[in-house]
Design an enzyme around this catalytic site. Structure first.
Site, PDB file in Angstrom:
ATOM      1  N   LYS A  19      -0.305  -0.080   7.276  1.00 11.40           N
ATOM      2  CA  LYS A  19      -0.537   1.125   6.782  1.00 11.40           C
ATOM      3  C   LYS A  19      -1.844   2.011   7.517  1.00 11.40           C
ATOM      4  O   LYS A  19      -2.865   1.036   8.176  1.00 11.40           O
ATOM      5  CB  LYS A  19      -1.213   0.976   5.289  1.00 11.40           C
ATOM      6  CG  LYS A  19      -1.563   2.096   4.531  1.00 11.40           C
ATOM      7  CD  LYS A  19      -2.199   1.761   3.049  1.00 11.40           C
ATOM      8  CE  LYS A  19      -2.677   3.042   2.208  1.00 11.40           C
ATOM      9  NZ  LYS A  19      -2.958   2.225   0.827  1.00 11.40           N
ATOM     10  N   SER A  79      -1.220   4.689  -3.134  1.00 12.02           N
ATOM     11  CA  SER A  79      -1.126   5.367  -1.627  1.00 12.02           C
ATOM     12  C   SER A  79      -0.481   4.568  -0.712  1.00 12.02           C
ATOM     13  O   SER A  79      -0.369   5.098   0.465  1.00 12.02           O
ATOM     14  CB  SER A  79      -2.749   5.632  -1.335  1.00 12.02           C
ATOM     15  OG  SER A  79      -3.373   4.178  -1.090  1.00 12.02           O
ATOM     16  N   SER A  80       0.129   3.422  -0.750  1.00 14.17           N
ATOM     17  CA  SER A  80       0.897   2.645   0.255  1.00 14.17           C
ATOM     18  C   SER A  80       2.337   2.910   0.113  1.00 14.17           C
ATOM     19  O   SER A  80       3.079   2.153   0.373  1.00 14.17           O
ATOM     20  CB  SER A  80       0.479   1.357   0.078  1.00 14.17           C
ATOM     21  OG  SER A  80      -1.129   0.857   0.044  1.00 14.17           O
ATOM     22  N   ILE A  97      -6.858  -0.345  -4.847  1.00  9.04           N
ATOM     23  CA  ILE A  97      -8.166  -0.384  -5.596  1.00  9.04           C
ATOM     24  C   ILE A  97      -7.382  -0.161  -7.032  1.00  9.04           C
ATOM     25  O   ILE A  97      -7.923  -0.784  -7.878  1.00  9.04           O
ATOM     26  CB  ILE A  97      -9.120   0.948  -5.238  1.00  9.04           C
ATOM     27  CG1 ILE A  97      -9.936   0.773  -4.079  1.00  9.04           C
ATOM     28  CG2 ILE A  97     -10.145   1.122  -6.311  1.00  9.04           C
ATOM     29  CD1 ILE A  97     -10.693   1.689  -3.689  1.00  9.04           C
ATOM     30  N   GLY A  98      -6.872   1.117  -7.266  1.00 10.84           N
ATOM     31  CA  GLY A  98      -6.330   1.283  -8.709  1.00 10.84           C
ATOM     32  C   GLY A  98      -5.072   1.295  -8.775  1.00 10.84           C
ATOM     33  O   GLY A  98      -4.443   2.104  -9.892  1.00 10.84           O
ATOM     34  N   GLY A  99      -4.026   0.630  -7.793  1.00 12.58           N
ATOM     35  CA  GLY A  99      -2.763   0.425  -7.952  1.00 12.58           C
ATOM     36  C   GLY A  99      -2.016   1.057  -6.692  1.00 12.58           C
ATOM     37  O   GLY A  99      -0.622   1.075  -6.837  1.00 12.58           O
ATOM     38  N   SER A 100      -2.531   1.154  -5.480  1.00  9.47           N
ATOM     39  CA  SER A 100      -2.136   1.498  -4.252  1.00  9.47           C
ATOM     40  C   SER A 100      -1.115   0.420  -3.830  1.00  9.47           C
ATOM     41  O   SER A 100      -0.220   1.066  -2.608  1.00  9.47           O
ATOM     42  CB  SER A 100      -3.035   1.794  -3.161  1.00  9.47           C
ATOM     43  OG  SER A 100      -3.740   3.165  -3.429  1.00  9.47           O
TER      44      SER A 100
END
Length: 236
Positions: A80, A155-156, A176-179
């Site tokens: 990434k 985000s990934s 962090i929060g679900g990426s």
């Protein structure tokens, strides 16, 4: 019989170690897969063709000479574009960082190289990794490999789409929060979000002084390709 790009990373590593496949064959198969499907998906934003092929030749030479090799020797992987790689820009998906070249590898990349794995490409993410879909102002939109009108998550999302479509057998992302977790749900694969502190998380770009929330919550993770659900018809 499965194509090389359909095999999980663990099996690729075993076949390379047994000299049933060369690392050069494996790298070339994944580079060809990127050429075939990435134009429709835009998951990969930088292909490391020359570097990967040179590393594969060296990996095969080391194996032939009888050297002790790592558990992922000769296996390609993707990274990434908010994870530092020495000599390459860590863009975070934004034009302002398009030329922000990192001086050293992030620890997670360093460890993958130490295990013998070979980086073949960089993958897309939303601006500053702050969305649950992957649409970058620098690189554009990443599409879901199963349905072009649906999200690849974020985000990934670039990593998830690359893995699900066979462009990579194993990939590095962060969460962090679900990426990590959101893209695997969108793309029908699996990821590992390790406990905080289990895998070193450090970077030079954009700054060494990270926000406290990032220091406390961010983790570096990966997609284990042994669980990849990938078929040759997943990109239409």
């Amino acid at each position: 019989m499965s194509e090389i790009w359909q095999l999980p990373a663990t099996e690729l590593a075993q076949r390379i170690a047994r000299r049933q496949l060369s690392s050069a064959e494996v790298v070339d198969a994944h580079l060809a897969r990127i050429d075939a499907v990435n134009p429709a998906l835009n998951a990969v934003v930088r292909v490391l063709t020359d570097e990967a092929r040179a590393a594969a030749v060296l990996a095969d030479q080391r194996l032939a000479s009888g050297e002790t090799v790592g558990p992922l020797h000769g296996v390609p992987f993707t990274v990434k574009e908010n994870i530092d790689m020495a000599g390459l820009p860590t863009t975070w998906g934004v034009p302002a960082l398009a030329n922000a070249v990192a001086p050293v590898d992030a620890p997670v990349v360093e460890r993958m190289r130490a295990a013998g794995a070979i980086p073949i490409a960089r993958t897309n993410l939303p601006d500053m990794a702050l969305r649950v879909h992957t649409d970058s102002s620098l690189h554009g939109l990443t599409r879901n490999p199963w349905h072009s009108g649906r999200t690849a998550g974020g985000s990934s999302g670039g990593e998830a789409a690359a893995l699900a479509s066979g462009m990579s057998p194993i990939g590095l992302g962060n969460d962090i929060g679900g990426s990590l977790r959101n893209p695997v749900n969108a793309c029908g694969i699996a990821s590992i979000r390790p406990s905080a502190g289990r895998v070193p998380d450090a970077g030079c770009v954009p700054t060494e002084d990270r926000l406290l929330a990032v220091q406390l919550m961010n983790v570096q993770g990966r997609w284990p390709a042994a669980w990849r659900m990938c078929v040759s018809a997943c990109v239409s």
